[in-house]
Design a protein around this motif. Structure first.
Motif, PDB file in Angstrom:
ATOM      1  N   GLU A   1       0.826  -1.209   0.000  1.00 45.42           N
ATOM      2  CA  GLU A   1       0.000   0.000   0.000  1.00 45.42           C
ATOM      3  C   GLU A   1       0.860   1.258   0.000  1.00 45.42           C
ATOM      4  O   GLU A   1       0.576   2.227  -0.719  1.00 45.42           O
ATOM      5  CB  GLU A   1      -0.929  -0.019   1.203  1.00 45.42           C
ATOM      6  CG  GLU A   1      -1.950   1.088   1.187  1.00 45.42           C
ATOM      7  CD  GLU A   1      -2.975   0.939   2.302  1.00 45.42           C
ATOM      8  OE1 GLU A   1      -3.887   1.773   2.339  1.00 45.42           O
ATOM      9  OE2 GLU A   1      -2.858   0.018   3.131  1.00 45.42           O
ATOM     10  N   GLU A   2       1.923   1.256   0.802  1.00 42.85           N
ATOM     11  CA  GLU A   2       2.835   2.402   0.832  1.00 42.85           C
ATOM     12  C   GLU A   2       3.513   2.607  -0.517  1.00 42.85           C
ATOM     13  O   GLU A   2       3.630   3.735  -1.008  1.00 42.85           O
ATOM     14  CB  GLU A   2       3.884   2.226   1.930  1.00 42.85           C
ATOM     15  CG  GLU A   2       3.340   2.356   3.328  1.00 42.85           C
ATOM     16  CD  GLU A   2       2.826   3.749   3.628  1.00 42.85           C
ATOM     17  OE1 GLU A   2       3.470   4.735   3.212  1.00 42.85           O
ATOM     18  OE2 GLU A   2       1.778   3.851   4.283  1.00 42.85           O
TER      19      GLU A   2
ATOM     20  N   LYS B   1       1.032   3.997  -3.029  1.00 42.24           N
ATOM     21  CA  LYS B   1       0.816   5.434  -2.843  1.00 42.24           C
ATOM     22  C   LYS B   1       1.945   6.222  -3.491  1.00 42.24           C
ATOM     23  O   LYS B   1       1.712   7.200  -4.208  1.00 42.24           O
ATOM     24  CB  LYS B   1       0.731   5.748  -1.344  1.00 42.24           C
ATOM     25  CG  LYS B   1       0.509   7.197  -1.038  1.00 42.24           C
ATOM     26  CD  LYS B   1       0.453   7.431   0.460  1.00 42.24           C
ATOM     27  CE  LYS B   1       0.356   8.919   0.722  1.00 42.24           C
ATOM     28  NZ  LYS B   1       0.628   9.258   2.107  1.00 42.24           N
ATOM     29  N   TRP B   2       3.191   5.794  -3.260  1.00 48.09           N
ATOM     30  CA  TRP B   2       4.342   6.482  -3.834  1.00 48.09           C
ATOM     31  C   TRP B   2       4.299   6.422  -5.359  1.00 48.09           C
ATOM     32  O   TRP B   2       4.559   7.429  -6.036  1.00 48.09           O
ATOM     33  CB  TRP B   2       5.645   5.866  -3.311  1.00 48.09           C
ATOM     34  CG  TRP B   2       6.864   6.583  -3.781  1.00 48.09           C
ATOM     35  CD1 TRP B   2       7.452   7.666  -3.211  1.00 48.09           C
ATOM     36  CD2 TRP B   2       7.629   6.287  -4.956  1.00 48.09           C
ATOM     37  NE1 TRP B   2       8.546   8.051  -3.949  1.00 48.09           N
ATOM     38  CE2 TRP B   2       8.674   7.220  -5.035  1.00 48.09           C
ATOM     39  CE3 TRP B   2       7.531   5.324  -5.952  1.00 48.09           C
ATOM     40  CZ2 TRP B   2       9.606   7.216  -6.056  1.00 48.09           C
ATOM     41  CZ3 TRP B   2       8.461   5.307  -6.972  1.00 48.09           C
ATOM     42  CH2 TRP B   2       9.485   6.252  -7.011  1.00 48.09           C
TER      43      TRP B   2
END
Length: 72
Positions: free
Chosen positions: A30-31, A34-35
């Protein structure tokens, strides 16, 4: 030799640890997603989102198996 109940508990405990790992992997993806979205890699982000959906589906199956083992 452990009885069936002890084996079920051990199996449920092992699956619980794997489920925690799966949640951690999903959080990491998920991180990264997002990036990727913020840096113009929308197609790659979309693929990562599809992967997270698979992780969520499988997490539910693992959770169900844990619950069945703990009820035996």
């Amino acid at each position: 030799m452990p009885d069936r109940s002890e084996a079920n508990i051990a199996s449920a405990d092992a699956l619980t640890l794997l489920l925690h790992n799966q949640h951690a992997i999903c959080a990491a993806i998920e991180e990264v997603t997002k990036w990727l979205s913020e840096n113009g890699a929308g197609n790659v982000a979309a693929n990562a989102i599809a992967t997270m959906e698979t992780l969520d589906t499988n997490a539910q199956g693992i959770t169900d198996a844990i619950m069945r083992l703990r009820q035996l």
